[in-house]
Design an enzyme around this catalytic site. Sequence first.
Site, mmCIF file in Angstrom:
data_model
loop_
_atom_site.group_PDB
_atom_site.id
_atom_site.type_symbol
_atom_site.label_atom_id
_atom_site.label_comp_id
_atom_site.label_asym_id
_atom_site.label_seq_id
_atom_site.Cartn_x
_atom_site.Cartn_y
_atom_site.Cartn_z
ATOM 1 N N PHE A 191 0.862 -1.106 -0.024
ATOM 2 C CA PHE A 191 0.090 -0.027 -0.127
ATOM 3 C C PHE A 191 0.825 1.228 0.168
ATOM 4 C CE2 PHE A 191 0.986 -0.043 4.536
ATOM 5 C CZ PHE A 191 0.788 1.171 5.071
ATOM 6 N N LYS A 192 1.887 1.264 0.284
ATOM 7 C CA LYS A 192 3.099 2.450 0.297
ATOM 8 C C LYS A 192 2.912 2.820 -0.885
ATOM 9 C CE LYS A 192 3.512 1.834 4.935
ATOM 10 N NZ LYS A 192 4.798 1.484 5.360
ATOM 11 N N ASP A 193 2.966 2.276 -1.870
ATOM 12 C CA ASP A 193 3.097 2.536 -3.449
ATOM 13 C C ASP A 193 2.087 3.925 -3.661
ATOM 14 O OD1 ASP A 193 5.121 0.962 -4.249
ATOM 15 O OD2 ASP A 193 3.733 -0.521 -4.560
#
Length: 467
Positions: free
Chosen positions: A115-117
Site C-alpha cells: 500500500f505504500k506505493d
Amino acid sequence: MVGKPLYISTRGSAPPLNFEETMLAGLAADGGLYVPERWPQLPADEIAALGCLPYEETAFRVMKPYIGDTFDDTEFDTLIRSAYESFDHPARCPLVQLEPWLFLLELFHGPTSAFKDFAMQLVGQMFDALLRRRGERVTIIGATSGDTGSAAIEAFRGSEAVDVFILFPDGRVSDFQRRQMTTAVEPNVHAISVAGDFDDCQALVKGMFNDSEFRRDQRLAGINSINWARILAQIVYYFHSAVALGAPFRKVGFAVPTGNFGDIFAGFAARRMGLPISRLIIATNQNDILHRAISSGDYRKETVQESFSPSMDIQVSSNFERALFEALGRDHRQVVDLMERVLSGGFEIPVDALGYLRSEFESGKCSESETLRTIADTCEKTGKVICPHTAVGVKVARDAGPVEGCPIIAFATAHPAKFPRPVGDACGEHPEVPRGLMDLCERDECVVKVENDLGAVMAAIREGSRI
C-alpha cells in the site's frame, strides 16, 4: 483552504509552512509533525460526484484543497497520472467481498506490491517536480519496518535531484522486503541495515533531523509517514472505496492494520473532510501499543516482538502524535510534555483526550496463532489468499462485527507473496509471485550494515551522499 493552505507543527514552535515547504521539510524544526491549520471540507454532493470517477480524478479532487497553488491544475493532474500508470490493476485498488458486510480493499497493485506505493509514487513525482523547479538537491532519509523502504527506493531510484537512504532493522523484515531494498542498482539509492528494531531506526532518523548542522549540510528531507504528503495521498483511497459502497448516502467503516498510525490517521482526515465514516478500527498485532492506548489509556512502549507481520512491529507510533494533538484540543504544550515522557517509557492519556480518541477510534489485536488461523480460514472459505498484515485487519474486523447497514472495508496492505513462509504454512501452498518480484532472489544485494549508533549512521550517509 485556497491559495496557500498552511501547516502547523504539533509542538507549536516551528513556523507555519505552505504545502511545498511542508513536504520538503518532512519533520518540523521543533521535532513536531505538521498538520493542516484548517481541515478542508468536501460537501456531500461533491463526495457523491466521485462515484463515477477513475482513481486519478478522485485523487485530484480530494488532494487539491491541501496543495493550494504549489502545482497548477495541469501539472498536478499530470503528476497524479504518472504516479499510478505503473499499477497493474485498472481500478488501482479494487474491492473484493469476503462476507455480506466485509470487504477487502486491495492496496497492493503498485510496483512494490504494498500500500505504500499509493503515497510514495506520488510523493516521488512531486519531489522531483519541485526540486527541478527550485534547482536543488536533497538527501531523503527514512526508516522502514518493511514496505516503506522498498516503495521509497522504487519511487526515487535514478533521480538526479535526490539521494535516498533507507534504514531497516537487520533480520526483522521478510526476505522479499529486504531484497526489494538491497537489489536496486542505481547509485542514488542506499539500503542501511541497523542492528536494532524499527523503533531504533525511527529514533535514528529523528536524531538526524534534530541535528541542525547535519540537517543543513545534507539538506535532509523525510519520506516516512511523518511527512504530511504521505498521509495526504492515503486519504484518497478512503473516499474512493467508500463512495463505491454508497457513500455519502450510507456510512462505511474501515479496519486498518497499522503500527505507525499513518494509514488510519488518513481515515481520520477523511472523516474531518466530511466523509461519513462510521467506524475507524485500529488493528494491531502482538506489538499492541495502539490497542492498549485506546482500550486502557496507557501509552507505554514495551519490547518489540518479532511477528509474521513485520511492518507492524512497532512500539512507538509516530503519527499517534497527530491524533493526540487533535485530542488535546491542539494544545501543543501538552503534546510536548507527553512526547517527552515517551523517552522515559510512556504516559497516561489525559481523561478528556482519551474520551475523544475513543469517540474517533475502535481497536483490537491479533495474536500470531490468530493471524495464521485467519489466513487459513479466509483461504478455505473464500479462496482468497491474504498476507499476515491483512489477516490482522480481517480478524479484528470480524471481532468488531457488523453494524446493520454499515459495511466494513478491511485494508489488504501487501501481496501475500511477500510473506511466503507464514502464508504457505497457513494455506498449504505458496502464493503466486507477482511478475515484478519473480527474479528478486536472483539479483545481487548491496547493503551497508551499521550498529545502532547515530554517529555511525551519519557517517555512512555522508560517505554515500552526493551533496
